[in-house]
Each structure stands twice: as C-alpha cells, then as structure tokens.
Design a protein around this motif. Structure first.
Motif, PDB file in Angstrom:
ATOM      1  N   GLU A  61       0.855  -1.186   0.000  1.00 24.21           N
ATOM      2  CA  GLU A  61       0.000   0.000   0.000  1.00 24.21           C
ATOM      3  C   GLU A  61       0.889   1.233   0.000  1.00 24.21           C
ATOM      4  OE1 GLU A  61      -3.828  -1.579   2.465  1.00 24.21           O
ATOM      5  OE2 GLU A  61      -1.984  -1.269   3.604  1.00 24.21           O
ATOM      6  N   GLU A  62       0.796   2.043  -1.050  1.00 27.85           N
ATOM      7  CA  GLU A  62       1.680   3.193  -1.229  1.00 27.85           C
ATOM      8  C   GLU A  62       0.907   4.502  -1.080  1.00 27.85           C
ATOM      9  OE1 GLU A  62       3.426   2.716  -5.067  1.00 27.85           O
ATOM     10  OE2 GLU A  62       4.330   0.798  -4.538  1.00 27.85           O
ATOM     11  N   LYS A  63       1.517   5.440  -0.340  1.00 23.59           N
ATOM     12  CA  LYS A  63       0.946   6.779  -0.168  1.00 23.59           C
ATOM     13  C   LYS A  63       2.099   7.770  -0.070  1.00 23.59           C
ATOM     14  CE  LYS A  63      -2.185   9.894   0.947  1.00 23.59           C
ATOM     15  NZ  LYS A  63      -3.151  10.390   0.010  1.00 23.59           N
ATOM     16  N   ASP A  64       2.195   8.671  -1.024  1.00 23.05           N
ATOM     17  CA  ASP A  64       3.212   9.731  -1.035  1.00 23.05           C
ATOM     18  C   ASP A  64       4.626   9.186  -0.886  1.00 23.05           C
ATOM     19  OD1 ASP A  64       1.190  11.597  -1.296  1.00 23.05           O
ATOM     20  OD2 ASP A  64       1.022  11.903   0.881  1.00 23.05           O
ATOM     21  N   THR A  67       5.638   3.151   1.690  1.00 22.65           N
ATOM     22  CA  THR A  67       4.999   1.869   1.402  1.00 22.65           C
ATOM     23  C   THR A  67       4.782   1.084   2.684  1.00 22.65           C
ATOM     24  OG1 THR A  67       6.087   1.805  -0.740  1.00 22.65           O
ATOM     25  CG2 THR A  67       5.174  -0.253   0.063  1.00 22.65           C
ATOM     26  N   ASP A 113     -11.126   5.847   7.022  1.00 20.03           N
ATOM     27  CA  ASP A 113     -11.023   5.497   5.608  1.00 20.03           C
ATOM     28  C   ASP A 113     -12.141   4.519   5.254  1.00 20.03           C
ATOM     29  OD1 ASP A 113     -10.058   5.352   3.040  1.00 20.03           O
ATOM     30  OD2 ASP A 113      -8.574   3.818   3.527  1.00 20.03           O
ATOM     31  N   TYR A 118      -7.593   5.834   0.744  1.00 13.21           N
ATOM     32  CA  TYR A 118      -6.507   6.624   1.313  1.00 13.21           C
ATOM     33  C   TYR A 118      -5.205   6.417   0.536  1.00 13.21           C
ATOM     34  CZ  TYR A 118      -2.874   8.077   4.569  1.00 13.21           C
ATOM     35  OH  TYR A 118      -1.780   8.670   5.127  1.00 13.21           O
ATOM     36  N   TYR A 119      -4.924   5.183   0.181  1.00 13.57           N
ATOM     37  CA  TYR A 119      -3.655   4.880  -0.496  1.00 13.57           C
ATOM     38  C   TYR A 119      -3.746   5.196  -1.984  1.00 13.57           C
ATOM     39  CZ  TYR A 119      -2.320   2.562   3.803  1.00 13.57           C
ATOM     40  OH  TYR A 119      -2.017   2.307   5.097  1.00 13.57           O
ATOM     41  N   ASP A 120      -2.632   5.685  -2.533  1.00 18.84           N
ATOM     42  CA  ASP A 120      -2.571   5.999  -3.952  1.00 18.84           C
ATOM     43  C   ASP A 120      -2.545   4.737  -4.809  1.00 18.84           C
ATOM     44  OD1 ASP A 120      -2.433   8.684  -3.255  1.00 18.84           O
ATOM     45  OD2 ASP A 120      -0.233   8.683  -3.237  1.00 18.84           O
TER      46      ASP A 120
END
Length: 158
Positions: A61-64, A67, A113, A118-120
C-alpha cells in the motif's frame, strides 16, 4: 494380550495418518522490525494457513512515496478486505475496486477510511510456488512402514 497391545496400537495409529497439505506463510506488517523491504526472516515466525487451497499474500500500500507491506494468508485477509483481486495465481496485480463500499454511510469523521481510498496504489502479490515466501509440508502414510509393522506384530504373535 496386553503384551501385544503396543504393537496393535501402533498399527492402528499408522493406519489413521492421512495425507494433508499445509502452506506456511509469514504474518507481519512492515511497521514491525524486519518485515519491511529488506525482509529479515529471522525476526518472524511462519504461520500454517488454515485452508487447503490457501496462498500467501503480500499487500503493498503506497501513499506519497511511503509503502506499507502486509504479509499473511489469503484466508485470513478475506474477512477483512474487500479489494482482493479475483485472480489468485502467482504474481502481483492491482487491488480490485469496490464501488459499493461505504455507499450508505454518512460519517463526518474524515480520518476514517470508510471508502478505502486513502492509499494511492494498492498491489496484491500472491505466492504459493516459491520456497522463499512459503513452503509445504506433506504428511502421508508409508506402505512400507505399515507392512513392516504388520510383519513385526505377526512375528511377535508367533
């Protein structure tokens, strides 16, 4: 008769051993030490997956640029996640989109969420053939051991 009881019991126990398959998977989250990108298997125990046709999963799960990696059995994730891809074969694929998720929820707490957006980028990796991510244990009865035990029991009776 009591003299032969251990041999008879061993024959009965050997006859009840059945063939079973078990897959072993790691169960951890990358917030725990050693579970991140350089995975250190010395820190984490493996878990026997409960179902016969189970596979190991790794969720990225990647966000900004950050990971989060989650490792577990697929059967353990099925009750928690609704974004599991339909294809469970070996390899990685993007998460499924659940358009009905949180449709009828009127929640003003924006930190929750509830739409799971939420995650990209969310990627599911499935693994059931590679010995580095899991291994299988097979227990099966041996005909030669059964025959040898029967001959030993008959020899003791004579």
């Amino acid at each position: 008769m009591t003299k032969y009881m251990p041999y008879i019991l061993s024959l009965v126990l050997i006859g009840f051993v059945a063939k079973t398959n078990a897959i072993w998977c790691y169960q951890c989250v990358s917030t725990q030490p050693g579970c991140g990108t350089p995975f250190n298997w010395l820190f984490h125990w493996t878990k026997v997956c409960p179902e016969d046709d189970d596979v190991c999963v790794k969720i990225l799960e990647e966000k900004d640029g950050e990971t989060i990696i989650t490792r577990d059995c697929l059967s353990s994730m099925q009750g928690l996640r609704t974004d599991i891809p339909a294809d469970h074969y070996e390899g990685c694929r993007p998460a499924a989109v659940d358009v009905k998720l949180a449709n009828y929820v009127n929640n003003t707490v924006k930190e929750l969420d509830i739409y799971r957006n939420y995650y990209d980028n969310v990627t599911w990796c499935f693994c059931f053939l590679d010995h580095r991510c899991n291994s299988g244990i097979t227990i099966q009865y041996s005909t030669s051991v059964l025959l040898l035990s029967a001959l030993l029991a008959v020899y003791q009776l004579l």
